[in-house]
Design a protein around this motif. Structure first.
Motif, short mmCIF file in Angstrom:
data_model
loop_
_atom_site.label_atom_id
_atom_site.label_comp_id
_atom_site.label_asym_id
_atom_site.label_seq_id
_atom_site.Cartn_x
_atom_site.Cartn_y
_atom_site.Cartn_z
N UNK A 179 -8.46 -19.01 -49.16
CA UNK A 179 -8.84 -17.69 -49.67
C UNK A 179 -7.80 -17.11 -50.63
N UNK A 180 -6.60 -17.70 -50.66
CA UNK A 180 -5.54 -17.18 -51.51
C UNK A 180 -5.05 -18.21 -52.52
N UNK A 181 -5.91 -19.19 -52.84
CA UNK A 181 -5.51 -20.18 -53.83
C UNK A 181 -5.80 -19.69 -55.23
N UNK A 182 -4.84 -19.86 -56.10
CA UNK A 182 -5.00 -19.43 -57.48
C UNK A 182 -5.97 -20.35 -58.21
N UNK A 183 -6.77 -19.76 -59.12
CA UNK A 183 -7.76 -20.56 -59.84
C UNK A 183 -7.65 -20.39 -61.35
N UNK A 243 0.82 -27.27 -56.94
CA UNK A 243 0.54 -27.48 -55.53
C UNK A 243 -0.36 -26.36 -55.01
N UNK A 244 -1.44 -26.76 -54.32
CA UNK A 244 -2.36 -25.81 -53.69
C UNK A 244 -2.93 -24.82 -54.70
N UNK A 245 -3.64 -25.35 -55.68
CA UNK A 245 -4.31 -24.52 -56.68
C UNK A 245 -5.72 -25.06 -56.89
N UNK A 246 -6.62 -24.17 -57.28
CA UNK A 246 -8.00 -24.56 -57.56
C UNK A 246 -8.09 -24.91 -59.03
N UNK A 247 -7.98 -26.19 -59.33
CA UNK A 247 -8.08 -26.67 -60.71
C UNK A 247 -9.20 -27.69 -60.78
N UNK A 248 -9.87 -27.77 -61.92
CA UNK A 248 -11.02 -28.65 -62.07
C UNK A 248 -10.64 -29.93 -62.81
#
Length: 619
Positions: A332-336, A352-357
């Motif tokens: 819920x707190x991952x940067x995108x 590390x621990x990021x919402x990347x496509x």
């Protein structure tokens, strides 16, 4: 560096004969004091008392040595642990007092360069013995003072003032920073740890170059120091109080690090854009920041981590070479939203621990023409990545658990690391000197389909110089016999194979046999358990082959000759027909599972073996 000691002796009391003999055999006494002091600087603290008997001058020389170092742990070493900790601390303070008194007794004592005290003064706020020692150092032009008094709040001497001191490192004291700066006009480095700050910090300094504040509670910091090039602040708590920091008038700051702070939202952008010479910016554990904008053409390194409310990062820095982001493991707190504007000079990228496509990563990598290191960890939104780059040398994919496929075309790659689930590679292009590390999550089943996938994955690393496999258990290495007959070994060209098994109790011959199927012509195979204990199982096998094998591979030999040279079911040559010498070093001393069984295995299967040696244990 030497430890002050209250021991020693008066060499003038020696008997006449012994004194005369000493004079005849004592070349050290003729050396100048600075040279003897230099010799003393190489001696460990525990030998200080012993050196007083080496020369009649040594007892007096240590009292003029320009470095004074009092360490309570060294003082109590090999001393009987009698009495309470408070009484032992009291004895240590007496030791400081007596040593300084002895120095004061010398009429020709020299200037002091360094004064250090390392002690646990828990419960002590003032002591005249320590204050007197500090005063003595100040009187004699000390350049550096380092007081580590543990988790206490010792009252810093009110009369503290020095025009000579350049470096001041304090731990566990209660003090007024502003008054301290005013009383030390030559101070260049100030480091405070676990200190109680009596009032807000606001001062001007013409000389200060470096400031470090760790685990210090303060609500307001405003500094004007034109020569300051490094500022570091860490509140030391995960629940910090708000602290307003203003260093905008320190235009020569090069290094700026903030850990666990609470500040207003516009603070980061204001400082990073104003500090024109800033090169390194580190922001970690900042609780209230939602958006970070770093706009500075000079910045070369940016590190951001553990900011729970952070939703976006924007960096515009033409000189940026290294970017590191460490986010929260909470989904819920991952940067995108991470964007780079005009930052094409990046060489090292860690996320590390990021919402990347997949698309974001492919586009970014293609624009970073200088990229040499790409490390991704916990980026679970990645599924099918493409990494095409001419200069990339290091690639790490760690715990990106939804990653299914990868296309890697990196001709300069020298290091590859993959931790995660079973993955399929469409392409894996690296340099021949590349070293790779593979570690898979525990397998769901050990059927033929799993081993097919495992063998296919390994086949992309057969050209590497070295490969390390981190396995959960031995089963992952036990390729079924029927598949061995159908499939080619995946690691034929591999030179060095290293295998770490997390739950390895003994080294089975079957495991060695299976490894030699995976890599049929290795130079070295290392096998060990993941345990860090002294009883860790370990085995290293070094193989030496018939030199004619390389010549035969280059010749167009007859089919009958090929059959003689290697296994009929395999169109490749293997160790069984070419191994000349084998050296094994192991910690497995069990006769049943150790050297005897393995020796029999190689003597039976290595047809050209001339020398086999075993060595038990590693020195």
């Amino acid at each position: 560096m030497l430890q002050e000691d209250e021991g020693g002796g008066d060499c003038s009391l020696l008997p006449p004969m012994k004194k005369r003999r000493e004079e005849e055999m004592d070349p050290i006494s003729d050396l100048p004091d600075p040279i003897v002091h230099h010799i003393m600087s190489f001696l460990p603290t525990k030998d200080l008392k012993k050196i007083s008997i080496l020369s009649k001058r040594f007892f007096f020389l240590w009292t003029s040595y320009p470095v004074i170092d009092f360490d309570e742990s060294t003082f109590n070493f090999n001393r009987p642990s009698q009495g309470t900790s408070a009484s032992r601390t009291d004895e240590f303070l007496d030791h400081i007092h007596n040593s300084i008194r002895l120095r004061r007794s010398r009429m020709d004592y020299t200037a002091i360069s360094e004064f250090r005290v390392n002690a646990d003064l828990k419960g002590i706020s003032v002591d005249h013995r320590l204050d007197s020692a500090i005063s003595f150092a100040l009187e004699n032009g000390v350049k550096l003072i380092d007081l580590n008094l543990g988790f206490t709040t010792y009252q810093f001497p009110v009369s503290f003032a020095s025009r000579s001191i350049n470096v001041l490192r304090l731990t566990g004291l209660k003090l007024d920073v502003c008054s301290l700066i005013l009383s030390c006009p030559s101070l260049k480095t100030l480091s405070l740890t676990s200190c109680e700050i009596l009032r807000d910090i606001e001062f001007y300094s013409q000389t200060l170059r470096e400031i470090e504040l760790h685990c210090c509670v303060v609500e307001f910091i405003k500094i004007k120091a034109p020569k300051l090039h490094s500022f570091s602040f860490d509140s030391g708590t995960k629940d910090p109080k708000p602290c307003k920091i203003d260093v905008l008038q320190c235009q020569n700051i090069v290094y700026f690090s903030l850990n666990n702070v609470v500040n207003d939202l516009d603070w980061v952008e204001e400082h990073t854009s104003t500090l024109g010479k800033l090169k390194t910016f580190i922001l970690n554990g900042c609780q209230d920041i939602e958006h970070i904008h770093v706009w500075n053409e000079k910045v070369e390194r940016v590190e951001i981590g553990n900011c729970p409310l952070l939703t976006s990062i924007s960096v515009m820095a033409h000189s940026l070479e290294s970017f590191e982001y460490k986010g929260s493991t909470d989904d819920d707190h991952m940067i995108s939203n991470i964007s780079f504007i005009a930052s094409r000079s990046i060489k090292d990228l860690y996320i590390e621990n990021a919402v990347i496509t997949d698309e974001w990563l492919e586009t970014l990598v293609s624009t970073l023409c200088c990229l040499e290191s790409l490390r991704l960890k916990g980026c679970n939104s990645l599924k099918n990545i493409v990494v095409l780059h001419e200069k990339l040398r290091i690639l790490e994919l760690v715990n990106c658990l939804d990653l299914k496929e990868a296309e890697i075309d990196t001709p300069q790659l020298v290091s590859f690391v993959y931790f995660g689930n079973m993955i399929e590679f469409e392409k894996m292009v690296t340099r021949s000197i590349c070293t790779a590390t593979l570690s898979l999550k525990p397998w769901i089943s050990y059927n033929n389909e799993s081993f097919y996938g495992w063998r296919k994955l390994l086949s992309f690393f057969g050209h590497c110089k070295a490969l390390k496999l981190i396995c959960n258990c031995e089963k992952e290495l036990m390729m079924p016999e029927d598949l061995r007959e159908k499939l080619l070994p995946p690691l034929y060209d591999l030179q060095c194979l290293e295998v770490e098994i997390k739950s390895l109790e003994r080294i089975e011959t079957d495991v060695v046999d299976s490894l030699l199927w995976f890599s049929p012509l290795p130079n070295t195979i290392s096998l060990f358990s993941a345990s860090s204990s002294r009883s860790q199982l370990q085995m290293i096998m070094k193989f030496a082959y018939d030199e004619t094998i390389k010549e035969e591979e280059e010749k167009d030999v007859e089919e009958e000759d090929k059959k003689k040279l290697c296994c009929k079911s395999k169109p490749v040559k293997c160790w069984r027909h070419n191994l000349r010498r084998l050296d094994i070093q192991t910690t497995d001393v069990s006769p049943k599972y150790g050297s005897l069984k393995l020796e029999k295995y190689f003597l039976t299967n290595a047809m050209m073996l001339e020398s086999l040696s075993f060595k038990i244990g590693f020195n």
